[in-house]
Design an enzyme around this catalytic site. Structure first.
Site, short mmCIF file in Angstrom:
data_model
loop_
_atom_site.label_atom_id
_atom_site.label_comp_id
_atom_site.label_asym_id
_atom_site.label_seq_id
_atom_site.Cartn_x
_atom_site.Cartn_y
_atom_site.Cartn_z
N ILE A 1 0.70 -1.25 -0.03
CA ILE A 1 0.10 -0.07 -0.15
C ILE A 1 0.67 1.31 -0.07
CG2 ILE A 1 -1.83 1.36 1.22
CD1 ILE A 1 -2.90 -1.31 2.26
N CYS A 2 0.69 2.19 -0.96
CA CYS A 2 1.38 3.52 -1.11
C CYS A 2 2.95 3.10 -1.14
CB CYS A 2 1.06 4.45 -0.09
SG CYS A 2 1.33 6.11 -0.20
N GLN A 3 3.56 3.68 -0.40
CA GLN A 3 4.91 3.40 -0.11
C GLN A 3 5.34 2.02 -0.05
OE1 GLN A 3 7.11 4.72 3.10
NE2 GLN A 3 8.87 5.38 1.96
#
Length: 362
Positions: free
Chosen positions: A148-150
């Site tokens: 998720i995301c980074q």
């Protein structure tokens, strides 16, 4: 010529101001009275592995568990309990109901001892060790990753370096092309001007770890009126409803629960990705190993948010150009970055999308 000495002193002067702003925030008073009612991370879980500050959690499997292990790799920014925000609005709980066996890495709160941690330690160390633990528990050679995301960027790097250990990969609101200039975060971090936009060497050499409060206010200033003023004005419309007020306060608690960032990891992430865009160029190195996205040939589900102001859709969609996967699926939700976690409609459809996609690839 830039006066670096002056900038260094300016940064030092700025940090106490951030702390003062948080202390006088009137929401802290409201939080005080409702603290016992603001429950976060409610789904039962147990610690199965710990190393330094990080903890690998295993959520209690549902009654209809299909023994499909999936490891959630969250970003280093903010806390991962956003995926298990509250009863009735929990991404994790909804995955469990579908029969998935869910694990999550909690990165903890880096202290001074973690200043020197690099991406090598996070990816070749922590993530790889957690994957091995899960594989041993389930007697498998491969598991599923959900980044998720980074954490999605981390998962892409890991899948490139360890393709034999990942069965399926799900990337969610994940930045891939960091030179997409639709988002102010990319520009602020140096996608156009490099170190002239953000001298990350100066920051890390001056501060060591990067304060979570500093980054949090950077994110808020990307939408200063909406995130700094309007939402508190809108609060007046719901303040008489305890349920709605508690939902608001849960989000505020998560937003301002910002861990510091390990200095050397922050330095490398900004310079190699936001400024150098090395992931898609095939120039990124982690632990003396080159990350080549073309090594990724496993099935990929790429999920993005149509109105994401932190990770522009074009940044996530670029992934298809650089991987070698023949089984590649894209799914979009018409919400923003945070809406991916808290939107009631998304919480109904997102886990089902992931669950069905995984079950088709057993």
């Amino acid at each position: 010529m830039i006066n670096w000495s002056y900038q260094k002193e300016l940064i030092k002067e700025f940090l106490p101001i951030l702390g003062l702003v948080r202390q006088i925030n009137p929401l802290n008073i409201v939080n005080y009275f409702y603290e016992d009612k603001i429950q976060l991370g409610v789904t039962p879980k147990v610690e199965v592995y710990k190393e330094d500050k990080i903890v690998l959690y295993h959520y209690s499997p549902g009654k209809n568990s299909l023994n499909i292990p999936i490891l959630i790799v969250y970003a280093l920014v903010n806390r991962p309990y956003i995926v298990d925000l509250q009863e009735g609005r929990s991404f994790v709980a909804n995955l469990l109901k579908l029969g998935l066996d869910v694990y999550l890495i909690d990165w903890g709160y880096p202290g001074e001892d973690e200043r020197w941690l690099t991406l090598d330690k996070y990816i070749n160390g922590y993530i790889n060790n957690c994957v091995d633990v899960i594989s041993k528990i389930h007697n498998l050679t491969q598991i599923n990753l959900l980044g998720i995301c980074q954490g999605g960027t981390f998962s892409l790097c890991y899948s490139s370096l360890y393709p034999e250990k990942v069965k399926n990969l799900i990337t969610m609101i994940t930045p891939v092309d960091f030179h997409v200039n639709d988002g102010l975060l990319n520009i602020w971090s140096g996608s156009t001007l490099g170190s002239q936009a953000l001298d990350v060497d100066l920051m890390v050499d001056t501060l060591g770890n990067i304060p979570g409060d500093f980054l949090n206010y950077v994110f808020l200033m990307l939408k200063p009126f909406q995130l700094g003023i309007k939402k508190y004005i809108d609060l007046l419309e719901i303040i008489e409803s305890e349920e709605k007020l508690l939902n608001f306060l849960r989000m505020e608690k998560w937003i301002f629960d910002s861990p510091d960032q390990a200095g050397e990891t922050f330095r490398q992430f900004i310079k190699d990705l936001y400024q150098g865009n090395k992931l898609i160029k095939g120039e990124m190195e982690i632990g003396n190993q080159r990350v080549d996205l073309a090594n990724i040939k496993i099935p990929i589900l790429n999920i993005y948010a149509e109105h994401d102001h932190l990770v522009p859709p074009a940044s996530s969609l670029a992934l298809e150009k650089y991987i070698a996967s023949t089984d590649y699926t894209v799914h979009c939700f018409p919400i923003g970055h945070i809406g991916m976690y808290v939107s009631s409609k998304v919480q109904k459809d997102l886990p089902l999308t992931i669950g069905n996609w995984l079950k088709e690839r057993l």
